[in-house]
Design a protein around this motif. Structure first.
Motif, PDB file in Angstrom:
ATOM      1  N   TYR A 148       0.849  -1.189   0.000  1.00  0.00           N
ATOM      2  CA  TYR A 148       0.000   0.000   0.000  1.00  0.00           C
ATOM      3  C   TYR A 148       0.881   1.235   0.000  1.00  0.00           C
ATOM      4  O   TYR A 148       1.892   1.285   0.706  1.00  0.00           O
ATOM      5  CB  TYR A 148      -0.936  -0.006   1.209  1.00  0.00           C
ATOM      6  N   ARG A 149       0.495   2.210  -0.800  1.00  0.00           N
ATOM      7  CA  ARG A 149       1.281   3.428  -0.949  1.00  0.00           C
ATOM      8  C   ARG A 149       0.712   4.541  -0.077  1.00  0.00           C
ATOM      9  O   ARG A 149      -0.491   4.580   0.182  1.00  0.00           O
ATOM     10  CB  ARG A 149       1.266   3.893  -2.410  1.00  0.00           C
ATOM     11  N   MET A 150       1.580   5.446   0.326  1.00  0.00           N
ATOM     12  CA  MET A 150       1.127   6.618   1.063  1.00  0.00           C
ATOM     13  C   MET A 150       0.416   7.587   0.129  1.00  0.00           C
ATOM     14  O   MET A 150       0.830   7.757  -1.022  1.00  0.00           O
ATOM     15  CB  MET A 150       2.310   7.334   1.713  1.00  0.00           C
ATOM     16  N   VAL A 151      -0.632   8.219   0.623  1.00  0.00           N
ATOM     17  CA  VAL A 151      -1.264   9.295  -0.138  1.00  0.00           C
ATOM     18  C   VAL A 151      -0.345  10.513  -0.079  1.00  0.00           C
ATOM     19  O   VAL A 151       0.580  10.585   0.731  1.00  0.00           O
ATOM     20  CB  VAL A 151      -2.665   9.627   0.426  1.00  0.00           C
ATOM     21  N   LEU A 241      -1.839  13.986  17.644  1.00  0.00           N
ATOM     22  CA  LEU A 241      -2.594  13.509  16.489  1.00  0.00           C
ATOM     23  C   LEU A 241      -2.217  12.090  16.068  1.00  0.00           C
ATOM     24  O   LEU A 241      -2.804  11.553  15.125  1.00  0.00           O
ATOM     25  CB  LEU A 241      -2.390  14.458  15.305  1.00  0.00           C
ATOM     26  N   ALA A 242      -1.252  11.496  16.766  1.00  0.00           N
ATOM     27  CA  ALA A 242      -0.759  10.184  16.343  1.00  0.00           C
ATOM     28  C   ALA A 242      -1.844   9.108  16.406  1.00  0.00           C
ATOM     29  O   ALA A 242      -1.936   8.249  15.523  1.00  0.00           O
ATOM     30  CB  ALA A 242       0.434   9.762  17.203  1.00  0.00           C
ATOM     31  N   GLY A 243      -2.684   9.134  17.443  1.00  0.00           N
ATOM     32  CA  GLY A 243      -3.725   8.119  17.576  1.00  0.00           C
ATOM     33  C   GLY A 243      -4.737   8.178  16.444  1.00  0.00           C
ATOM     34  O   GLY A 243      -5.137   7.154  15.889  1.00  0.00           O
ATOM     35  N   VAL A 244      -5.136   9.403  16.077  1.00  0.00           N
ATOM     36  CA  VAL A 244      -6.089   9.576  14.976  1.00  0.00           C
ATOM     37  C   VAL A 244      -5.471   9.093  13.674  1.00  0.00           C
ATOM     38  O   VAL A 244      -6.116   8.416  12.864  1.00  0.00           O
ATOM     39  CB  VAL A 244      -6.513  11.056  14.868  1.00  0.00           C
ATOM     40  N   MET A 245      -4.190   9.413  13.465  1.00  0.00           N
ATOM     41  CA  MET A 245      -3.506   8.998  12.250  1.00  0.00           C
ATOM     42  C   MET A 245      -3.378   7.480  12.174  1.00  0.00           C
ATOM     43  O   MET A 245      -3.636   6.873  11.121  1.00  0.00           O
ATOM     44  CB  MET A 245      -2.120   9.631  12.187  1.00  0.00           C
ATOM     45  N   LEU A 246      -3.004   6.846  13.285  1.00  0.00           N
ATOM     46  CA  LEU A 246      -2.834   5.395  13.286  1.00  0.00           C
ATOM     47  C   LEU A 246      -4.158   4.683  13.040  1.00  0.00           C
ATOM     48  O   LEU A 246      -4.209   3.680  12.316  1.00  0.00           O
ATOM     49  CB  LEU A 246      -2.229   4.943  14.608  1.00  0.00           C
ATOM     50  N   ARG A 247      -5.231   5.180  13.642  1.00  0.00           N
ATOM     51  CA  ARG A 247      -6.527   4.545  13.402  1.00  0.00           C
ATOM     52  C   ARG A 247      -6.885   4.610  11.922  1.00  0.00           C
ATOM     53  O   ARG A 247      -7.385   3.640  11.340  1.00  0.00           O
ATOM     54  CB  ARG A 247      -7.622   5.200  14.237  1.00  0.00           C
ATOM     55  N   ARG A 248      -6.622   5.747  11.299  1.00  0.00           N
ATOM     56  CA  ARG A 248      -6.900   5.878   9.868  1.00  0.00           C
ATOM     57  C   ARG A 248      -6.048   4.920   9.050  1.00  0.00           C
ATOM     58  O   ARG A 248      -6.532   4.278   8.118  1.00  0.00           O
ATOM     59  CB  ARG A 248      -6.640   7.329   9.428  1.00  0.00           C
ATOM     60  N   LEU A 249      -4.764   4.788   9.409  1.00  0.00           N
ATOM     61  CA  LEU A 249      -3.882   3.889   8.672  1.00  0.00           C
ATOM     62  C   LEU A 249      -4.266   2.428   8.879  1.00  0.00           C
ATOM     63  O   LEU A 249      -4.197   1.613   7.950  1.00  0.00           O
ATOM     64  CB  LEU A 249      -2.428   4.111   9.106  1.00  0.00           C
ATOM     65  N   PHE A 250      -4.658   2.067  10.105  1.00  0.00           N
ATOM     66  CA  PHE A 250      -5.028   0.682  10.397  1.00  0.00           C
ATOM     67  C   PHE A 250      -6.337   0.276   9.730  1.00  0.00           C
ATOM     68  O   PHE A 250      -6.612  -0.914   9.586  1.00  0.00           O
ATOM     69  CB  PHE A 250      -5.171   0.477  11.908  1.00  0.00           C
ATOM     70  N   THR A 251      -7.169   1.251   9.365  1.00  0.00           N
ATOM     71  CA  THR A 251      -8.457   0.953   8.721  1.00  0.00           C
ATOM     72  C   THR A 251      -8.486   1.577   7.324  1.00  0.00           C
ATOM     73  O   THR A 251      -9.475   2.168   6.917  1.00  0.00           O
ATOM     74  CB  THR A 251      -9.626   1.476   9.568  1.00  0.00           C
ATOM     75  N   ASN A 252      -7.414   1.420   6.611  1.00  0.00           N
ATOM     76  CA  ASN A 252      -7.261   1.963   5.264  1.00  0.00           C
ATOM     77  C   ASN A 252      -8.377   1.442   4.345  1.00  0.00           C
ATOM     78  O   ASN A 252      -8.478   0.233   4.121  1.00  0.00           O
ATOM     79  CB  ASN A 252      -5.893   1.543   4.721  1.00  0.00           C
ATOM     80  N   PRO A 253      -9.240   2.298   3.809  1.00  0.00           N
ATOM     81  CA  PRO A 253     -10.316   1.819   2.935  1.00  0.00           C
ATOM     82  C   PRO A 253      -9.818   1.006   1.749  1.00  0.00           C
ATOM     83  O   PRO A 253     -10.523   0.107   1.259  1.00  0.00           O
ATOM     84  CB  PRO A 253     -10.994   3.119   2.471  1.00  0.00           C
ATOM     85  N   ALA A 254      -8.593   1.282   1.269  1.00  0.00           N
ATOM     86  CA  ALA A 254      -8.070   0.562   0.106  1.00  0.00           C
ATOM     87  C   ALA A 254      -7.950  -0.928   0.371  1.00  0.00           C
ATOM     88  O   ALA A 254      -8.184  -1.748  -0.525  1.00  0.00           O
ATOM     89  CB  ALA A 254      -6.714   1.145  -0.290  1.00  0.00           C
TER      90      ALA A 254
END
Length: 312
Positions: A148-151, A241-254
């Motif tokens: 998976y690539r970074m946006v 903001l790390a927790g919000v970022m990690l949750r988003r990364l762990f639940t990547n819609p892709a």
């Protein structure tokens, strides 16, 4: 200058010298440990073996959808495919974080003492991280998934971070990138439903990350009595903001789309899943306690981690 001021200055110098001496001793011990117990993933993992049919790439209990209505409707084959995609996503995130840590350490070494044991251990740790990135990339390839690539926004942030991570904030960032993954891996690696190669990968990573976590924690605690108010403020708030970022990364819609699901809707379901939230809290518990002890969990940071689902 008064006698009191002179004494205070000498005490501050003595404390710094003592902290530096202790840091050097820790670094020498960790270098010795690295010599005795390090791995070469290219030869220590059986890359010629094929994935075992019916085995998961992450344990089913660790997947983000377990316990949801959607999970109950999925076949075993669909669940295994979801585990393949979640594994590829998590390992991709791991590569990004280890890349960030190495670039940050390299930048610091431009002004570091090249003869110091702490410098030598930083170089040793960077070597470990390079091997881990290779191991993660090979595991994704071996599984038949794609990385998976970074946006664009994530790439910009990752490019800028090495220029701002200094002092205690550097070691806080290192722990966020290492300790949460480490805690979750320790729960997973002995699961009988897990692919044997992935179990072995986790064993290697946990063994070597233990040294990295120890070095980062030691760096924070040795700076605690000498850091200034500004460093404490930045390090205590900088991870908000790390927790919000990690949750988003762990639940990547892709990854849900690649598993044949509706990406955004499934990501929302995962983030609201109590089982997934419990896993987040368990993964962060040890680091949260340490940051409290170190005086680096500000109210703002605590709010951010709570918003991300890592604190109750």
């Amino acid at each position: 200058m008064s006698v009191t001021a002179q004494t205070g200055q000498r005490d501050g110098t003595d404390r710094r010298a003592g902290a530096d001496d202790g840091r050097e001793a820790i670094a020498r011990r960790l270098i010795t440990g690295s010599v005795k117990r390090s791995y070469e993933p290219i030869v220590d993992l059986d890359w010629d073996s094929a994935p075992v049919p019916g085995r998961y790439f992450l344990p089913p209990g660790a997947l983000s959808l377990v316990g949801t209505e959607l999970w109950n409707q999925m076949t075993v084959e669909q669940r295994i495919e979801l585990s393949r995609q979640e594994m590829a996503n998590i390992l991709s995130v791991g590569i990004w974080f280890e890349n960030l840590l190495n670039r940050t350490l390299l930048a610091r070494l431009m002004s570091a003492d090249p003869a110091a044991a702490a410098t030598h251990y930083a170089l040793t740790e960077m070597g470990d991280e390079c091997r881990h990135m290779v191991m993660f990339g090979r595991a994704i390839e071996w599984s038949g998934a794609r990385p998976y690539r970074m946006v664009l926004a994530d790439r910009i942030v990752m490019t800028l971070l090495p220029h701002v991570l200094r002092g205690s904030l550097l070691w806080v960032a290192a722990l966020i990138g290492e300790e949460i993954f480490d805690a979750l891996q320790r729960e997973m690696l002995e699961d009988p439903e897990l692919q044997p190669l992935i179990s072995r990968l986790m064993q290697v990573h946990v063994a070597e990350e233990a040294r990295h976590i120890g070095f980062a924690r030691d760096g924070i605690m040795r700076r605690k009595p000498i850091r200034g108010r500004w460093e404490t403020f930045v390090a205590g708030h900088g991870h908000a903001l790390a927790g919000v970022m990690l949750r988003r990364l762990f639940t990547n819609p892709a990854m849900y789309r690649r598993a044949g699901l509706d990406g955004r809707a499934t990501a929302r379901s995962a983030r609201a899943n109590p089982h997934f939230q419990d896993a987040q809290v368990r993964g962060f518990a040890s680091l949260a306690a340490f940051l409290e002890e170190a005086g680096l969990m500000s109210r703002v940071a605590r709010y951010g981690w709570r918003r991300g689902g890592f604190l109750r």
